[in-house]
Design an enzyme around this catalytic site. Structure first.
Site, PDB file in Angstrom:
ATOM      1  N   MET A 251       0.907  -1.122  -0.184  1.00 58.32           N
ATOM      2  CA  MET A 251       0.358  -0.260   0.295  1.00 58.32           C
ATOM      3  C   MET A 251       1.004   0.923   0.043  1.00 58.32           C
ATOM      4  O   MET A 251       1.904   1.280   0.839  1.00 58.32           O
ATOM      5  CB  MET A 251      -1.132  -0.201   1.076  1.00 58.32           C
ATOM      6  CG  MET A 251      -1.954   1.169   1.168  1.00 58.32           C
ATOM      7  SD  MET A 251      -2.924   0.554  -0.230  1.00 58.32           S
ATOM      8  CE  MET A 251      -3.504   2.731  -0.101  1.00 58.32           C
TER       9      MET A 251
ATOM     10  N   GLU B 242       4.373   1.040  -6.165  1.00 61.09           N
ATOM     11  CA  GLU B 242       3.953   1.781  -4.852  1.00 61.09           C
ATOM     12  C   GLU B 242       4.846   3.287  -5.312  1.00 61.09           C
ATOM     13  O   GLU B 242       4.529   4.016  -4.973  1.00 61.09           O
ATOM     14  CB  GLU B 242       4.501   1.059  -4.003  1.00 61.09           C
ATOM     15  CG  GLU B 242       3.520  -0.435  -3.355  1.00 61.09           C
ATOM     16  CD  GLU B 242       2.175  -0.381  -3.483  1.00 61.09           C
ATOM     17  OE1 GLU B 242       1.799   1.110  -3.031  1.00 61.09           O
ATOM     18  OE2 GLU B 242       1.693  -1.534  -3.887  1.00 61.09           O
TER      19      GLU B 242
END
Length: 868
Positions: free
Chosen positions: A282, A315
């Site tokens: 994330m 990411e």
């Protein structure tokens, strides 16, 4: 919970009404350690102060908060009646003034599902580890906020926790932690730039923490310095290769600075590898979180290192695509995910040692996209997202891999320089703001000089995958008289798109020579039929590849001569990307019921042993499992299993000792072993009484062997408990739980079902492990009684469990292995009965599973027909 599922219309109205100036969030995490409460969830104190403006003084709105209890809430100094204003998911506030300050003091719950603030206790040493995961809307489980991506604001975080812990957030730590007499301390973090709620983050616990610094010379003679950090649990520290993580990180930062002309905007760059993570990673700015499986406990192949590098770069791309510039609502989720998926591979190929990244992209990522784009739930890249449940399900192969493939096509269509210049203008024009599709198209039209609106309508606003097939006619001399590319579209999505493609011609110079490309033409394909004039007169090819170099997004078919060539000479295709595309074409033919599953498996048996790219080999092995388990005729399946096991053992013995290929074949052999002789070999390899030269049977490979032995009834609870004593770690526990659920016993299946469906005591990671063990291809008879129970349970599960756990249960326990017409009929009956009552997101998951089952039954029929 009422009010938990925010709609797009509600978000639009709240964005029209409000502008957020900032948040102060104070979290007291001292309750994370010590005994759990006798009743109710373990909670922590969360105090939030939010300052915001209202365009219509006197109006009312709501703040998002999912919490067991709200101690107090004050709006502009006036206490709110919490018992009436808070419904468990929303705190209703008003009347509002032009400028407002809301203070909410709440008891929020730690999570065991990977949503919100996840609480993990390491079985190895008893230490507690915390981390947050919010996308798309779980920050409200940790602090009160306006949970939608277009209400950005600066954040000030303060965290109180045990003083010996490492505590991180998005911003850098300011000053030293303030230590208390009770052994706790308070950390304060620098104010962030304006960001969305779902990418705020806190990581806390006794993490192993390694630091480094990225330095870059600036044009003015100065130096850009970015502090780097890498973290994992202490129990994984001995396996943590932080140097390689930092190497890829620095290479990525160089690449994105070179091409984006916008300095990394978030100060420091920490990367935390955390336990029981639901996602791959994330993109929290300054505090990226990854699943800890990227810390490799045993020997892995280069494909695993390549995969980790790709995720690191994916990411990192989000720091610009998603964090700096964020989509307005989840309809345009692709504006970050498609770009990050594409840029991750782009950066990997051009800036790291993994220069074959486009092969993996073609073979693995596109396979995900092709499957998703043929499901009844397929949707345009720019989707219609009605609410948060829709958003949760749209983190799929369309948004990621198809969108990335479309961008790869765009680079070929508009040109690399125009594409990158468009990105640079996009960042500068919309920094710290929110965008829609039109904003991106505007800059790309400027830089490319092409009509991006037409391109977007064809590629971003329509669903479905086109099929490109070569049509070749030869003259009397055997040369190409005419070569055309035929384009088809599925009946449900009859859109023919413009494709920029390369068509390659391949042949062998003599019988034992490799298949090499001797002619290629790059052209625009449009409409139903496009003639490739440049290849007229070419000598006759043995193989025509219509998406050579993988420029576009399409399924490729093969003319009869090319298919015959691959049946006999697939392993002779010299170029690894071309060979990967050939494997992909054969797999798509199998899934579409055009190639019998046994023919695909025969290709695997003949040619997988000569596959040089270990990532492609791993994908081919996965496809072989699917072909056998789902597409092969049941009557032939035992023969196919025997042949695969023989081929796997041969591949293991023939592979270079100590190589990644040997390890890959060892895993494949373990998964296919069924005979007494093969299972005994696994037992002997475990015991060390037999060995394969160069093969190290480390702890991870031991669990791989034990999984098959458990599924075949060769080891039981006693042996698995003993193995857990040998590997008494979080990873070992997950493996043991999976193996326990894999045993061939009706009692075991009942226990596994009950643990997952009728109880919420298991953490997210152990739910997934239990489901993986429960559904074994060799246990179809044991799984038969759960067909009706599945349909009786899923609405309750969807209602009672968090969406992450509910998705795992609904997807993982669908009776796909009981592949019969009766299962299909039961699915159709449930869909008919719940047409107006079941949540759309739940119905979507069942529709997808139904489509896979129908496709499998069609494939089995095709395979049975091949038997004559």
């Amino acid at each position: 919970m009422p009010g938990e599922n925010l709609s797009r219309e509600e978000a639009q109205e709240r964005a029209r009404l409000l502008a957020v100036d900032g948040y102060d969030v104070a979290l007291d995490l001292r309750s994370a350690v010590g005994p759990a409460p006798e009743r109710g969830p373990r909670t922590f104190r969360s105090t939030t102060t939010v300052r915001f403006r209202c365009a219509e003084p006197g109006a009312s709105t709501f703040v998002d908060l999912i919490a067991p209890h709200v101690h107090s809430a004050t709006l502009n100094g006036t206490a709110l009646p919490v018992d009436r204003a808070f419904d468990g998911a929303r705190l209703h506030i008003g009347p509002l003034e032009a400028d407002n300050e809301l203070v909410v003091d709440a008891a929020c719950a730690f999570s065991r599902t990977g949503e919100g603030l996840h609480h993990f206790v390491d079985p190895e040493d008893g230490e507690t580890y915390l981390y947050t995961q919010y996308e798309p809307a779980d920050a409200r489980r940790v602090f009160a906020n306006f949970e939608q991506p277009d209400l950005k604001a600066p954040f000030d975080f303060t965290v109180t926790a045990p003083a010996r812990w490492t505590v991180l957030s998005n911003g850098a730590r300011t000053g030293e932690p303030q230590v208390r007499e009770d052994g706790s301390a308070t950390w304060r973090f620098a104010r962030t730039r304006p960001i969305s709620t779902y990418i705020t983050a806190v990581v806390a616990g006794p993490y192993h923490h390694v630091t480094d610094v990225y330095r870059r010379a600036l044009p003015d003679g100065g130096t850009l310095e970015i502090p780097l950090g890498a973290l994992c649990r202490r129990g994984l520290a001995r396996h943590f290769d932080a140097d390689d993580i930092f190497l890829v990180t620095k290479q990525g930062l160089d690449f994105f600075h070179d091409h984006f002309d916008y300095p990394y905007p978030f100060g420091k760059y920490d990367q935390a590898f955390v336990p029981e993570y639901n996602l791959g990673a994330m993109e929290n700015p300054g505090c990226v979180t990854f699943r800890e499986e990227f810390v490799f406990r045993g020997k892995v192949t280069q494909a695993s290192y390549e995969g980790r590098a790709n995720v690191i770069l994916h990411e990192m791309a989000h720091m610009w695509f998603g964090d700096l510039v964020t989509m307005e609502w989840w309809d345009d989720l692709w504006l970050k995910e498609s770009f990050a998926d594409f840029m991750g591979s782009f950066a990997q190929v051009e800036a790291t040692r993994f220069t074959d990244g486009w092969i993996t992209f073609a073979n693995r990522r596109k396979a995900w996209a092709y499957r998703a784009d043929q499901l009844p739930s397929t949707h345009p890249v720019t989707a219609d997202i009605r609410d948060l449940e829709d958003a949760k399900l749209n983190f799929d192969g369309i948004t990621y891999a198809k969108g990335a493939s479309v961008l790869k096509q765009l680079v070929a269509y508009a040109g690399r320089d125009a594409f990158l210049e468009g990105a640079r203008r996009y960042f500068k024009r919309h920094a710290y703001g929110n965008t829609r599709l039109a904003d991106l198209l505007a800059v790309l039209s400027e830089t490319s000089g092409r009509d991006m609106g037409e391109w977007a309508r064809a590629w971003l606003q329509t669903a479905g995958v086109n099929t490109l097939t070569p049509e070749v006619r030869y003259d009397a001399a055997g040369r190409v008289a005419e070569l055309a590319v035929l384009q088809e579209a599925p009946q449900a999505h009859p859109v023919l798109r413009p494709h920029r493609v390369a068509v390659g011609l391949y042949r062998r110079e003599h019988a034992n020579a490799p298949l090499t490309r001797y002619a290629q033409a790059e052209l625009d394909v449009a409409g139903e039929r496009t003639v490739v004039t440049e290849l007229a007169g070419a000598e006759r090819p043995e193989l025509v590849l219509v998406n050579d170099d993988d420029l576009t997004y399409c399924k490729t078919r093969l003319d009869a001569d090319s298919l015959a060539t691959l049946r006999e000479h697939l392993g002779a295709v010299r170029d690894p990307l071309a060979r990967a595309l050939c494997w992909s074409a054969l797999w798509n033919l199998t899934r579409d019921g055009l190639l019998p599953a046994r023919d695909f498996l025969h290709a695997v048996l003949r040619f997988a042993g000569s596959e040089s790219d270990v990532g492609v080999l791993q994908m081919v092995h996965a496809w072989a499992h699917s072909a056998l388990d789902h597409y092969a005729a049941p009557q032939w399946r035992p023969e196919g299993a025997r042949l695969l096991a023989e081929g796997a053992l041969a591949g293991l013995r023939e592979a270079e000792p100590g190589s990644g290929h040997q390890l890959t074949w060892a895993r494949f052999f373990a998964a296919t072993a069924e005979s007494e002789k093969d299972l005994r070999l696994l037992e002997e390899l475990l015991a060390g009484t037999d060995r394969v030269g160069g093969l190290e049977v480390d702890q991870e490979l031991r669990w791989t062997f034990l999984a098959q032995l458990a599924a075949r009834g060769r080891v039981g609870e006693r042996e698995l408990d003993a193995e857990l004593e040998r590997d008494d770690t979080a990873s070992g526990k997950r493996h043991q739980v999976r193996c326990l659920a894999a045993r061939p016993s009706a009692e075991v299946k009942e226990q596994a079902w009950t643990a997952v469906v009728d109880s919420d005591r298991l953490s997210n990671a152990l739910v997934v492990a239990t489901i993986a063990g429960f559904a074994q291809p060799g246990h179809r008879e044991l799984l038969q009684p759960y067909v009706s129970r599945y349909f009786a349970a899923i609405e309750r599960v969807w209602q009672e469990r968090s969406i992450e756990i509910a998705m795992s249960v609904v997807r993982g326990l669908y009776p796909a292995l009981v592949a019969t017409d009766a299962t299909l009929e039961a699915t159709d009956a449930w869909l008919a009965e719940t047409a107006s009552t079941a949540p759309p997101a739940l119905r979507r998951l069942v529709l997808e599973a139904r489509d896979d089952l129908a496709r499998a039954l069609a494939g089995q029929a095709r395979d049975a027909a091949a038997a004559g």
